[in-house]
Every structure is written in structure tokens, then in C-alpha cells.
Design a protein around this motif. Structure first.
Motif, PDB file in Angstrom:
ATOM      1  N   MET A   1      33.008  36.178  52.867  1.00 46.91           N
ATOM      2  CA  MET A   1      34.244  35.775  52.240  1.00 46.91           C
ATOM      3  C   MET A   1      35.374  36.628  52.828  1.00 46.91           C
ATOM      4  O   MET A   1      35.238  37.851  52.893  1.00 46.91           O
ATOM      5  CB  MET A   1      34.137  35.984  50.726  1.00 46.91           C
ATOM      6  N   SER A   4      41.148  38.612  51.919  1.00 51.20           N
ATOM      7  CA  SER A   4      42.313  38.108  51.183  1.00 51.20           C
ATOM      8  C   SER A   4      41.880  37.153  50.062  1.00 51.20           C
ATOM      9  O   SER A   4      42.427  37.211  48.950  1.00 51.20           O
ATOM     10  CB  SER A   4      43.285  37.418  52.135  1.00 51.20           C
ATOM     11  N   LEU A   5      40.899  36.308  50.327  1.00 58.35           N
ATOM     12  CA  LEU A   5      40.391  35.409  49.293  1.00 58.35           C
ATOM     13  C   LEU A   5      39.676  36.197  48.192  1.00 58.35           C
ATOM     14  O   LEU A   5      39.833  35.895  47.003  1.00 58.35           O
ATOM     15  CB  LEU A   5      39.445  34.372  49.903  1.00 58.35           C
ATOM     16  N   ALA A   6      38.920  37.208  48.574  1.00 57.82           N
ATOM     17  CA  ALA A   6      38.239  38.046  47.581  1.00 57.82           C
ATOM     18  C   ALA A   6      39.250  38.768  46.697  1.00 57.82           C
ATOM     19  O   ALA A   6      39.044  38.874  45.482  1.00 57.82           O
ATOM     20  CB  ALA A   6      37.326  39.048  48.283  1.00 57.82           C
ATOM     21  N   ASN A   7      40.343  39.243  47.273  1.00 62.30           N
ATOM     22  CA  ASN A   7      41.383  39.918  46.488  1.00 62.30           C
ATOM     23  C   ASN A   7      42.036  38.959  45.495  1.00 62.30           C
ATOM     24  O   ASN A   7      42.273  39.315  44.337  1.00 62.30           O
ATOM     25  CB  ASN A   7      42.441  40.521  47.401  1.00 62.30           C
ATOM     26  N   ILE A   8      42.318  37.739  45.943  1.00 63.82           N
ATOM     27  CA  ILE A   8      42.917  36.749  45.051  1.00 63.82           C
ATOM     28  C   ILE A   8      41.964  36.399  43.922  1.00 63.82           C
ATOM     29  O   ILE A   8      42.365  36.342  42.750  1.00 63.82           O
ATOM     30  CB  ILE A   8      43.327  35.495  45.850  1.00 63.82           C
ATOM     31  N   LEU A   9      40.684  36.186  44.236  1.00 65.71           N
ATOM     32  CA  LEU A   9      39.701  35.879  43.196  1.00 65.71           C
ATOM     33  C   LEU A   9      39.552  37.029  42.209  1.00 65.71           C
ATOM     34  O   LEU A   9      39.414  36.809  41.003  1.00 65.71           O
ATOM     35  CB  LEU A   9      38.355  35.547  43.828  1.00 65.71           C
TER      36      LEU A   9
END
Length: 95
Positions: A1, A4-9
Motif C-alpha cells: 500500500m 500516502s494512501l495508508a496515511n489517509i486511511l
């Protein structure tokens, strides 16, 4: 993953599950829900329903993967602020 996507999630999980768990800046529903509920429902709310927010956050963290260090510090800061301000608000109550 991607990070940036992990931070948003992670931030969305903090907002969603933090509201359910009653983190201090997101706790606005708790003072209205507990007094309005019958005593047996309020006990379930305290013992089970609020803890599901913490469980959901832990499950989300296990799904996302290895957390960066700033996630850990953010959770520690939220817990410390919630604990300290919760005590201060309780001390300020006269009823």
C-alpha cells in the motif's frame, strides 16, 4: 500500500473510530447519550459500544500494515489529551 494512501486511511480511521470511542475533541455525543439512555443501556454503551471504536482502530492498524512513528506519537498524544482534559472537565462539574 502506498504510504500516502495508508496515511489517509489512518487519519480517516482516527476520525471515524475516534468519534465512536469518544476521543476528547470528538466526544460531543457522549454527554447527551448516556443520561438519555436507561441505566442498563448506558452500561452497555460504556462497556461494549465505546470499546468497539478502539477495536475498530486496532483492526484498521493491523490491516494497513507497519505504522510510521508519527502514527504512534499521534495516538499517544490523543490519549494523553483525552485523559488530562477528561479529568479536568470532571473536576469542573458540580452536578
Amino acid at each position: 500500500m502506498p504510504p500516502s494512501l495508508a496515511n489517509i486511511l489512518f487519519l480517516l480511521a482516527i476520525a471515524g473510530f475516534g468519534t465512536k470511542a469518544g476521543f476528547m475533541p470528538l466526544h460531543v455525543w457522549l454527554p447527551y447519550a448516556h443520561p438519555a439512555a436507561p441505566s442498563h443501556v448506558s452500561a452497555v454503551m460504556s462497556g461494549v459500544m465505546i470499546k468497539t471504536g478502539i477495536y475498530g482502530l486496532v483492526r484498521t492498524l493491523t490491516i494497513i500494515g507497519m505504522p510510521p512513528l508519527w502514527w504512534c506519537w499521534l495516538l499517544i498524544a490523543i490519549g494523553a489529551v483525552t485523559g488530562v482534559l477528561g479529568v479536568l472537565f470532571a473536576l469542573a462539574q458540580h452536578d
